[in-house]
Design an enzyme around this catalytic site. Structure first.
Site, PDB file in Angstrom:
ATOM      1  N   GLU A 159      -6.603  22.395  -8.780  1.00 23.14           N
ATOM      2  CA  GLU A 159      -7.596  21.813  -7.858  1.00 23.14           C
ATOM      3  C   GLU A 159      -7.071  20.433  -7.508  1.00 23.14           C
ATOM      4  O   GLU A 159      -7.235  19.483  -8.262  1.00 23.14           O
ATOM      5  CB  GLU A 159      -8.961  21.674  -8.552  1.00 23.14           C
ATOM      6  CG  GLU A 159      -9.614  22.973  -8.931  1.00 23.14           C
ATOM      7  CD  GLU A 159     -10.109  23.759  -7.739  1.00 23.14           C
ATOM      8  OE1 GLU A 159      -9.990  23.269  -6.590  1.00 23.14           O
ATOM      9  OE2 GLU A 159     -10.576  24.878  -7.952  1.00 23.14           O
ATOM     10  N   CYS A 205     -12.397  14.486  -3.924  1.00 24.57           N
ATOM     11  CA  CYS A 205     -11.400  15.327  -3.254  1.00 24.57           C
ATOM     12  C   CYS A 205     -11.991  15.976  -2.007  1.00 24.57           C
ATOM     13  O   CYS A 205     -11.292  16.209  -1.041  1.00 24.57           O
ATOM     14  CB  CYS A 205     -10.849  16.375  -4.222  1.00 24.57           C
ATOM     15  SG  CYS A 205     -12.097  17.290  -5.111  1.00 24.57           S
TER      16      CYS A 205
HETATM   17  P1  NDP Z   1      -3.545  11.829 -11.385  1.00 22.88           P
HETATM   18  O1  NDP Z   1      -3.361  13.078 -10.664  1.00 22.88           O
HETATM   19  O2  NDP Z   1      -2.355  11.076 -11.822  1.00 22.88           O
HETATM   20  O3  NDP Z   1      -4.470  12.090 -12.675  1.00 22.88           O
HETATM   21  C1  NDP Z   1      -5.291  13.230 -12.877  1.00 22.88           C
HETATM   22  C2  NDP Z   1      -5.060  13.789 -14.274  1.00 22.88           C
HETATM   23  O4  NDP Z   1      -3.729  14.286 -14.372  1.00 22.88           O
HETATM   24  C3  NDP Z   1      -5.194  12.749 -15.381  1.00 22.88           C
HETATM   25  O5  NDP Z   1      -5.715  13.376 -16.527  1.00 22.88           O
HETATM   26  C4  NDP Z   1      -3.760  12.318 -15.610  1.00 22.88           C
HETATM   27  O6  NDP Z   1      -3.545  11.753 -16.880  1.00 22.88           O
HETATM   28  C5  NDP Z   1      -3.030  13.632 -15.441  1.00 22.88           C
HETATM   29  N1  NDP Z   1      -1.631  13.513 -15.043  1.00 22.88           N
HETATM   30  C6  NDP Z   1      -1.024  12.519 -14.376  1.00 22.88           C
HETATM   31  N2  NDP Z   1       0.284  12.796 -14.185  1.00 22.88           N
HETATM   32  C7  NDP Z   1       0.510  13.996 -14.732  1.00 22.88           C
HETATM   33  C8  NDP Z   1       1.664  14.831 -14.873  1.00 22.88           C
HETATM   34  N3  NDP Z   1       2.846  14.483 -14.385  1.00 22.88           N
HETATM   35  N4  NDP Z   1       1.534  16.004 -15.511  1.00 22.88           N
HETATM   36  C9  NDP Z   1       0.339  16.372 -16.005  1.00 22.88           C
HETATM   37  N5  NDP Z   1      -0.773  15.632 -15.909  1.00 22.88           N
HETATM   38  C10 NDP Z   1      -0.705  14.461 -15.278  1.00 22.88           C
HETATM   39  O7  NDP Z   1      -4.478  10.883 -10.522  1.00 22.88           O
HETATM   40  P2  NDP Z   1      -4.552   9.288 -10.482  1.00 22.88           P
HETATM   41  O8  NDP Z   1      -5.583   8.859 -11.470  1.00 22.88           O
HETATM   42  O9  NDP Z   1      -3.270   8.577 -10.602  1.00 22.88           O
HETATM   43  O10 NDP Z   1      -5.067   9.131  -9.003  1.00 22.88           O
HETATM   44  C11 NDP Z   1      -4.096   9.122  -7.953  1.00 22.88           C
HETATM   45  C12 NDP Z   1      -4.529   9.929  -6.771  1.00 22.88           C
HETATM   46  O11 NDP Z   1      -4.749  11.279  -7.132  1.00 22.88           O
HETATM   47  C13 NDP Z   1      -5.845   9.516  -6.140  1.00 22.88           C
HETATM   48  O12 NDP Z   1      -5.693   8.386  -5.346  1.00 22.88           O
HETATM   49  C14 NDP Z   1      -6.208  10.769  -5.415  1.00 22.88           C
HETATM   50  O13 NDP Z   1      -5.512  10.833  -4.208  1.00 22.88           O
HETATM   51  C15 NDP Z   1      -5.741  11.874  -6.328  1.00 22.88           C
HETATM   52  N6  NDP Z   1      -6.833  12.377  -7.190  1.00 22.88           N
HETATM   53  C16 NDP Z   1      -7.471  13.515  -6.801  1.00 22.88           C
HETATM   54  C17 NDP Z   1      -8.529  13.973  -7.545  1.00 22.88           C
HETATM   55  C18 NDP Z   1      -9.258  15.212  -7.162  1.00 22.88           C
HETATM   56  O14 NDP Z   1     -10.447  15.346  -7.464  1.00 22.88           O
HETATM   57  N7  NDP Z   1      -8.600  16.193  -6.569  1.00 22.88           N
HETATM   58  C19 NDP Z   1      -9.025  13.274  -8.718  1.00 22.88           C
HETATM   59  C20 NDP Z   1      -8.240  12.115  -9.071  1.00 22.88           C
HETATM   60  C21 NDP Z   1      -7.202  11.700  -8.312  1.00 22.88           C
HETATM   61  P3  NDP Z   1      -3.421  10.145 -17.045  1.00 22.88           P
HETATM   62  O15 NDP Z   1      -4.698   9.570 -16.571  1.00 22.88           O
HETATM   63  O16 NDP Z   1      -3.201   9.961 -18.489  1.00 22.88           O
HETATM   64  O17 NDP Z   1      -2.260   9.721 -16.198  1.00 22.88           O
END
Ligand code: NDP
Length: 455
Positions: free
Chosen positions: A229, A263
């Protein structure tokens, strides 16, 4: 090592937590497997009863959980309470419907053979979750999966560890067995190892497309089922016969909900020429009328962005869009106050390929596009690598449905903002990911759809 959670409205440390050590992680994975053996054999009626109890725990502690969310990631307190209620709803929904969604599906009866499909749980599922709806995103994974007989392990976003712990406690307090739902406070650099672990049967992630690609790659190399998602850049299409007052009111809400960090927020407003000026004027006025401030204050419409770095990244996208030739009609400058605040912002005349045209803007920034007619509106709506949600606004419902069918998206709404609902499948196409959550489709993602032939 310890993890701190920080209040984005003040910059103050909310709490400090110990990271899960590698020894504890091992123990949690072992326990998850042991619990799965017993949980998957537990009658579904009991699993459903425990979900009902989880809904009760959520409602009883709503004020506490709402405050925790607001302190850790800045959403307005009223919206945080609504989120807790929605989590209780998804628990109630599966408490009521899980058995019927997982009932055997008889394909043919005798004489030649009786054939059927049975839905059997897969095992421990890893959920990697984001900070934007720190309770809801987790519960919409947990409720169907626990009902189906799977057990869950949560790797929550690093800025909401308090929420991660509190959710684990909800299930404990509701009476779920130890190991049915476990929080791992680990960093994202440890995720691949967990996905690769034989004790994990599948993985789901909600987050950015970058994180999604990484998870899908690792899961794919292990041939493990995964659900993605990811982000979205939802279009909000306004046709010339749109009911303007309701359209503008909903447009503002659709962009600003959760401080603009959803999102399925409307991000690109695609408006036909005939009503463009009227829409823009009213929209800017309404966006400007929103109150930005302390998210604990009941009067606040927009709190801070969830982290300083996210607010900075958003501003960079706005600046690059303006450098490329876009016009700023409102906001566009970080606010002169402490905390990760960003004002409601409206951009127009944005050229193709500028960040506000092609990327996801995860904050209170709206981009309004002028198009000549319906056909051009659909083309613009689909001109994105994302495909999560889309909405269209028109008095003519048949026309609305026809347009909705032409959206390249997993969700298409006519005269309503795109939203999730436990009764409806939720998910995207294109770079917004694959798989579905919620409803019957959601509970059937992490199950073995076993074909049985009896002769
Ligand atoms: P991320 O996608 O980095 O974080 C979401 C989750 O994924 C967190 O639990 C994070 O852990 C984890 N994660 C990050 N990098 C990896 C990886 N390489 N492999 C596996 N898991 C990972 O989102 P951000 O917080 O950095 O937000 C950045 C952008 O992402 C936002 O500006 C937005 O555009 C998008 N986003 C979209 C969402 C949605 O609902 N679809 C929700 C949040 C963000 P950790 O926090 O420890 O890095």
């Amino acid at each position: 090592m310890s993890i701190e959670s920080t209040n984005p409205a003040t910059g103050e440390v909310v709490d400090t937590f110990d990271e899960t050590s590698s020894g504890d992680r091992e123990a949690h994975l072992d326990r998850a497997v042991e619990t799965f053996e017993e949980w998957s054999e537990t009658p579904i009626e009991r699993r459903q009863r425990l979900l009902s109890a989880a809904a009760d725990v959520l409602r009883e502690n709503s004020a506490e959980y709402a405050e925790l969310m607001t302190k850790e990631m800045g959403k307005p307190i009223g919206q945080a309470r609504d989120e807790v209620e929605k989590c209780a709803w998804v628990c109630d929904y599966y408490a009521e419907h899980a058995a019927e969604h997982l009932d055997d599906e008889v394909i043919a009866s005798e004489p030649e053979a009786r054939t059927l499909l049975s839905y059997e749980p897969l095992g421990p599922i890893l959920a990697i979750m984001p900070w934007n709806f720190p309770f809801w995103q987790v519960f919409r994974f947990a409720a169907p999966n626990l009902a189906a007989g799977n057990v869950g392990l949560l790797k929550h976003a690093s800025n909401v560890p308090g929420c991660a712990r509190a959710i684990e406690d909800v299930f404990r307090e509701a009476g779920f067995p130890e190991g049915a739902f476990t929080t791992l406070l680990i960093s994202s650099s440890e995720i691949d190892e967990v996905i690769e672990d034989d004790r994990i049967a599948g993985v789901t992630i909600t987050g950015s497309d970058g994180a999604g690609r990484s998870v899908a790659e690792t899961a794919g190399s292990q041939l493990k089922k995964n659900v993605l998602e990811l982000g979205g850049s939802d279009p909000f299409v306004v046709l010339e016969d749109a009911p303007m007052e309701k359209t503008v009111e909903t447009a503002v809400q659709a962009r600003l909900i959760n401080n603009g960090q959803s999102c399925i927020a409307a991000k690109r407003f695609v408006v036909v020429d005939e009503v463009y000026d009227e829409f823009l004027e009213r929209f800017v006025e309404e966006m400007d009328a929103q109150t930005v401030g302390d998210p604990m204050d009941e009067e606040t419409d927009i709190g801070p962005q969830a982290r300083e770095d996210l607010a900075e990244e958003l501003h960079e996208q706005v600046e690059k869009t303006l450098e490329a030739g876009g016009e700023c009609r409102l906001g566009g400058e970080p606010m002169d106050r402490d905390g990760a605040f960003y004002p409601p912002t409206v951009l127009t005349d944005v050229p193709e390929d500028a960040p506000a045209d092609q990327e996801e803007l995860f904050g209170p920034v709206a981009t309004v596009f002028r198009v000549p007619d319906e056909e051009a509106a659909i083309e613009k709506a689909n001109d994105t690598r994302f495909g999560l949600g889309a909405s269209v606004w028109t008095e003519d419902l048949e026309r609305g449905e026809r347009v909705a069918r032409q959206f390249e998206s997993g969700l298409a709404f006519v005269n309503e903002l795109v939203k999730s609902d436990p009764r409806l499948p939720f998910g995207g196409v294109k770079d917004s990911g694959y798989g579905r959550e919620l409803a019957r489709d959601g509970i059937r993602e992490f199950v073995n759809r076993k074909t049985i032939w009896v002769q």
